[in-house]
Design a protein around this motif. Structure first.
Motif, PDB file in Angstrom:
ATOM      1  N   VAL A   1       3.747  11.285 -97.569  1.00 56.24           N
ATOM      2  CA  VAL A   1       2.888  12.590 -97.838  1.00 56.24           C
ATOM      3  C   VAL A   1       2.373  12.159 -99.274  1.00 56.24           C
TER       4      VAL A   1
ATOM      5  N   LEU B   1      -2.188  20.190 -97.665  1.00 55.09           N
ATOM      6  CA  LEU B   1      -0.823  20.214 -97.547  1.00 55.09           C
ATOM      7  C   LEU B   1      -0.489  20.618 -96.145  1.00 55.09           C
TER       8      LEU B   1
ATOM      9  N   ASN C   1       8.504  17.872-101.966  1.00 53.74           N
ATOM     10  CA  ASN C   1       9.575  18.434-101.186  1.00 53.74           C
ATOM     11  C   ASN C   1       9.201  17.969 -99.622  1.00 53.74           C
ATOM     12  N   LEU C   2       7.821  18.037 -99.331  1.00 50.22           N
ATOM     13  CA  LEU C   2       7.526  17.610 -97.830  1.00 50.22           C
ATOM     14  C   LEU C   2       8.011  16.029 -97.759  1.00 50.22           C
ATOM     15  N   GLU C   3       7.731  15.400 -98.718  1.00 55.01           N
ATOM     16  CA  GLU C   3       7.860  13.999 -98.637  1.00 55.01           C
ATOM     17  C   GLU C   3       9.601  13.517 -98.571  1.00 55.01           C
TER      18      GLU C   3
ATOM     19  N   ALA D   1       1.551  18.990 -93.185  1.00 52.84           N
ATOM     20  CA  ALA D   1       2.569  19.879 -92.436  1.00 52.84           C
ATOM     21  C   ALA D   1       2.387  19.899 -90.938  1.00 52.84           C
TER      22      ALA D   1
ATOM     23  N   ARG E   1      10.388  14.710 -95.068  1.00 52.94           N
ATOM     24  CA  ARG E   1       9.945  13.827 -93.857  1.00 52.94           C
ATOM     25  C   ARG E   1      10.977  12.706 -93.849  1.00 52.94           C
TER      26      ARG E   1
END
Length: 673
Positions: free
Chosen positions: A300, A284, A316-318, A288, A321
């Protein structure tokens, strides 16, 4: 600042590994600390057992040692030849007999005693011939057996054997000492621990074990009785402190080895577990980093792990993004729209940072300065615009609530421009630039002309005032009244003209923003007195009278020359507008944090149509109510500007004594004055 902070960061796997190992070491040290007392107690108990075992074994050896002299003595008295030799007085043969027995045995001494005298003896003589245990001068122990020779009166066989090192001949246990020592026959008043222990066993006859006496871990003391039941010696078996120390170290070594093996196993397990936990977080992190580099198009993917946190973080990152990608696209469209808007306005727009480096310029600005965008972006503003020295575009062009505009020249075209600097962020500024119009150019020229004229007039006026003062002093000594009145009139006119020139020069400085204060501690009462003294000729001309109430007060911080100009202008206004033969009041009121100076006259008062802003505006006059000595209309403007620069205020209130004007200036008192 970012490099040192980055160098201190550690990988998650390393942190987890160190944490696991730290916990294992912590519990190992904790268990070791908790077991030290137990290990010492166990070693102490073992030392006690060893002392008791050594004493028991030594006692067995002592019994064997005591039996040997008795056996030899019994053997001799059973020899039929010994009584035969002694009855017939053949002492030489008797001596030869005991010598032969001494050679064939390990006995240290054999003797024949008759009536207290030795008639024959073999070996090293013991300290006494009395039967029982005896001790020599060096505390060596002897076992003495005394037997009567049968059939011979008053003749005894004395057999003695030294103990030597028989009690401590043990090769299997180190640091264990076994000794036989004399019993204590007399009690001491205040014995030490060692003597008290020997004394206790000597008198009670009961064996006992003691700990931590004379550097020993444990000592066993046993009473040894003679054949008559009397305590003749003490058997002392002591285990040295080194013995217990060695045992403790051996047990600690075993514990440490087991801890090392356990730690190795724990390290291997911790390494595998830390690697498995940190792997999805490391993946991850790379995702990032890719997002941070600007790659918003690649989705992601969720990591394959049994942990719920990395999966939630990937989701959450997806989501982030997707939102950032949408916001970036929206920002790009808004930026394009804003560029079109900024290129469509009439003024030039330029963005700069705190170091005046240009990071944005619209099309109109590039046309004003005659540059290409590549020649402006990333370069200092001074390469494009040069500030005009000692001038500003304030005055009629100033807008309330906005910074005053500034005058510049385009470096390549020498075109005069007006710029207004606005703060957009902590380290960002925006400048709105336009070409200077004819009115602003005329105002700048007016400022320069007024400044030059004021400077040019000031020097000859100062010389003229000095010359008139000398002339007045000369005429005062000769008594020519007509010439004296003419000189006084000339002096008053010069003072009035000097005041007007000073006001013009101050007005130019105020309007251009170049008025600077020289801040220093000053005595305000002295400044007021000097101003009254300067205006005294003009006051006397109109037969006016100054009534002053100037109590002394603390020093204040300010510009004495500027405050002198303030008082002169206030007194000059009162002198000019008040009728002849009137009074002018000048008062100073001191407070804890401020001082107020009031100037009040008996003139016609302020016009009803005048507002406060009109009163302090430059060149604002009331020609229908003004006296014959007309002015420039700059006096109160200068007063207001100088007082504001000192952090004070100007007050206009109703007069206290008569119809007229009452103006006050309030100045703060600084603590460091």
């Amino acid at each position: 600042m970012s490099a040192p902070a980055t160098s201190k960061r550690r990988q998650l796997s390393h942190v987890l590994l160190v944490s696991y190992i730290g916990l294992v070491l912590f519990f190992a040290v904790f268990l070791l600390g908790a077991s030290v007392g137990t290990i010492r107690a166990a070693a102490q108990a073992q030392a006690r057992n060893e002392a008791e075992r050594s004493a028991s074994e030594a006692r067995r050896r002592l019994v064997e040692w005591q039996r040997e002299p008795a056996v030899v003595a019994d053997l001799l008295i059973k020899q039929p030849s010994l009584p035969f030799y002694l009855q017939r007085g053949q002492f030489t043969k008797a001596r030869a007999l005991i010598a032969d027995v001494g050679k064939t045995s390990d006995i240290d001494y054999i003797g024949l005693e008759r009536q207290g005298q030795m008639i024959g003896q073999v070996g090293l003589r013991p300290p006494t011939s009395v039967a029982g245990l005896a001790f020599g001068k060096r505390s060596e122990a002897w076992r003495i057996v005394r037997r009567p020779v049968p059939y011979v009166q008053d003749v005894f066989i004395v057999v003695a054997q030294r103990l030597g090192d028989r009690l401590s001949q043990r090769s299997d246990v180190e640091y264990v000492d076994v000794r036989l020592r004399p019993a204590i026959r007399q009690r001491r008043a205040q014995p030490d621990a060692w003597t008290a222990a020997l004394q206790e066993v000597s008198f009670t006859g009961e064996a006992d074990t003691y700990e931590d006496i004379r550097g020993t871990a444990a000592v066993r003391i046993v009473a040894i009785r003679d054949t008559d039941g009397r305590i003749g010696a003490l058997l002392v078996a002591s285990v040295h402190e080194q013995w217990m120390t060695r045992r403790i170290l051996e047990w600690l070594g075993i514990f440490g080895l087991s801890s090392l093996v356990t730690g190795g196993i724990a390290f291997a397990l911790a390494y595998l577990l830390a690697a498995r936990i940190a792997l999805p977080f490391a993946r991850l992190t790379s995702v990032a980093r890719r997002l941070g580099s600007g790659d918003l198009s690649t989705p992601v993917a969720p990591p394959g792990t049994f942990l719920s946190e990395p999966v939630a973080l990937a989701e959450n990152l997806e989501n982030m993004r997707a939102r950032v990608s949408a916001l970036t696209e929206s920002e790009r469209e808004q930026r394009q729209e804003l560029d079109v808007i900024l290129d469509g306005v009439d003024e030039g727009i330029v963005g700069i940072d705190d170091h005046d480096v240009v990071h944005y310029a619209n099309r109109q600005f590039l046309e004003l300065v005659g540059r290409e965008r590549s020649d402006v972006i990333g370069r200092p503003l001074q390469d494009t615009l040069k500030p005009v020295p000692s001038s500003a575009a304030a005055g009629e062009g100033a807008i309330p609530g906005l910074p005053a505009p500034e005058r510049y020249f385009a470096t390549d075209m020498m075109r005069p421009v007006i710029a207004r600097r606005l703060r957009a962020a902590e380290d960002r500024h925006v400048m709105v630039v336009r070409e200077e119009n004819a009115i602003e150019a005329a105002r700048g020229m007016r400022d320069r002309i007024l400044a030059n004229l004021s400077h040019e007039f000031q020097t000859p006026l100062s010389a003229q005032i000095a010359s008139i003062e000398l002339l007045r002093d000369h005429l005062r000594d000769h008594g020519d009244e007509i010439a004296m009145r003419l000189a006084d009139a000339q002096y008053r006119g010069s003072i009035r003209l000097s005041q007007l020139v000073n006001n013009l020069l101050d007005s130019v400085r105020i309007e251009s923003g170049e008025m600077r204060l020289r801040r220093a501690p000053l005595d305000l009462i002295s400044v007021i007195a000097e101003a009254i003294e300067l205006m005294q000729p003009l006051i006397e001309q109109r037969d006016q009278r100054v009534l002053s109430s100037l109590p002394a007060g603390p020093l204040l911080v300010g510009d004495a020359q500027r405050l002198f100009s303030v008082i002169v202008n206030l007194v000059a206004n009162a002198n000019k507008f008040a009728p002849d033969q009137t009074r002018i009041w000048i008062e100073a009121e001191w407070a804890a944090d401020r001082v107020t100076v009031w100037v009040e006259d008996e003139g016609p008062g302020l016009p009803v149509s005048h507002t406060v802003s009109d009163l302090f505006a430059p060149f604002k006059r009331s020609p229908h109510e003004e006296p014959s000595q007309r002015g420039t209309g700059l006096g109160l403007t200068i007063v207001h500007a100088i007082v504001l620069a000192h952090g004070g205020v100007v007050k206009v209130v109703e007069p206290l004594r008569a119809r007229g004007t009452r103006i006050g200036i309030v100045l703060p008192l600084e603590s460091n004055a």
